[in-house]
Design a protein around this motif. Sequence first.
Motif, short mmCIF file in Angstrom:
data_model
loop_
_atom_site.label_atom_id
_atom_site.label_comp_id
_atom_site.label_asym_id
_atom_site.label_seq_id
_atom_site.Cartn_x
_atom_site.Cartn_y
_atom_site.Cartn_z
N VAL A 106 0.96 -1.14 -0.28
CA VAL A 106 -0.20 -0.33 0.44
C VAL A 106 0.94 1.35 -0.22
N PRO A 107 0.98 2.29 -1.16
CA PRO A 107 1.51 3.04 -0.97
C PRO A 107 1.29 4.19 -0.30
N LEU A 108 1.79 4.99 0.74
CA LEU A 108 1.44 5.81 1.69
C LEU A 108 1.94 6.96 1.77
N THR A 153 7.42 7.94 -2.58
CA THR A 153 8.85 6.63 -2.55
C THR A 153 8.26 5.40 -2.20
N ALA A 154 9.07 4.38 -2.26
CA ALA A 154 8.76 3.42 -2.01
C ALA A 154 9.28 2.86 -0.43
N HIS A 209 5.73 3.12 1.68
CA HIS A 209 5.44 1.92 1.39
C HIS A 209 4.75 0.75 2.57
N LEU A 210 4.03 0.85 3.02
CA LEU A 210 3.45 -0.70 3.24
C LEU A 210 3.09 -1.61 3.15
N THR A 211 4.02 -2.77 2.93
CA THR A 211 3.77 -4.42 2.82
C THR A 211 3.32 -4.34 3.40
N TYR A 212 1.70 -5.40 3.64
CA TYR A 212 1.88 -6.81 4.48
C TYR A 212 1.25 -8.06 4.13
N ALA A 236 10.79 -1.84 8.74
CA ALA A 236 10.52 -1.12 7.50
C ALA A 236 10.09 -1.31 7.14
N GLY A 237 8.70 -1.10 7.41
CA GLY A 237 7.57 -0.48 6.10
C GLY A 237 7.00 -1.84 6.07
N ALA A 238 7.49 -2.98 7.16
CA ALA A 238 6.54 -4.28 6.60
C ALA A 238 6.46 -4.99 7.56
#
Length: 107
Positions: free
Chosen positions: A32-34, A37-38, A41-44, A60-62
């Motif tokens: 999900v782009p928040l 920039t990369a 982003h939040l990756t689940y 680190a966004g995950a």
Amino acid sequence: MKLRFEDHSLRLRLSEEEVQQFAQAGRVAVTVPLGPTAADHLTYALERAENEEFRITHGAGAITVKVPATLAHHWTSTDQNGLTATLMMAQDQPLKILIEKDLDCRH
């Protein structure tokens, strides 16, 4: 895949296609782009874990929920709708994990 946080619980709901992807690849993830920039982003993700217990990793966004391989295989190959576990994140701080098939979802 849908992610929901609510009062000491984390819930993932997977479409039929995502359940099949998880069964075949051992991992399914959504980013999900928040921000622009990369790094924003939040990756689940849901991941099959060999020789591990139910657990969650984050940083680190995950956020990754790891499911023991035997439970993952049974869940994806039967009509069992959900998996659940309660993890102690700190003393007196349980986190309930719910992973469910969202098979009626058509989006």
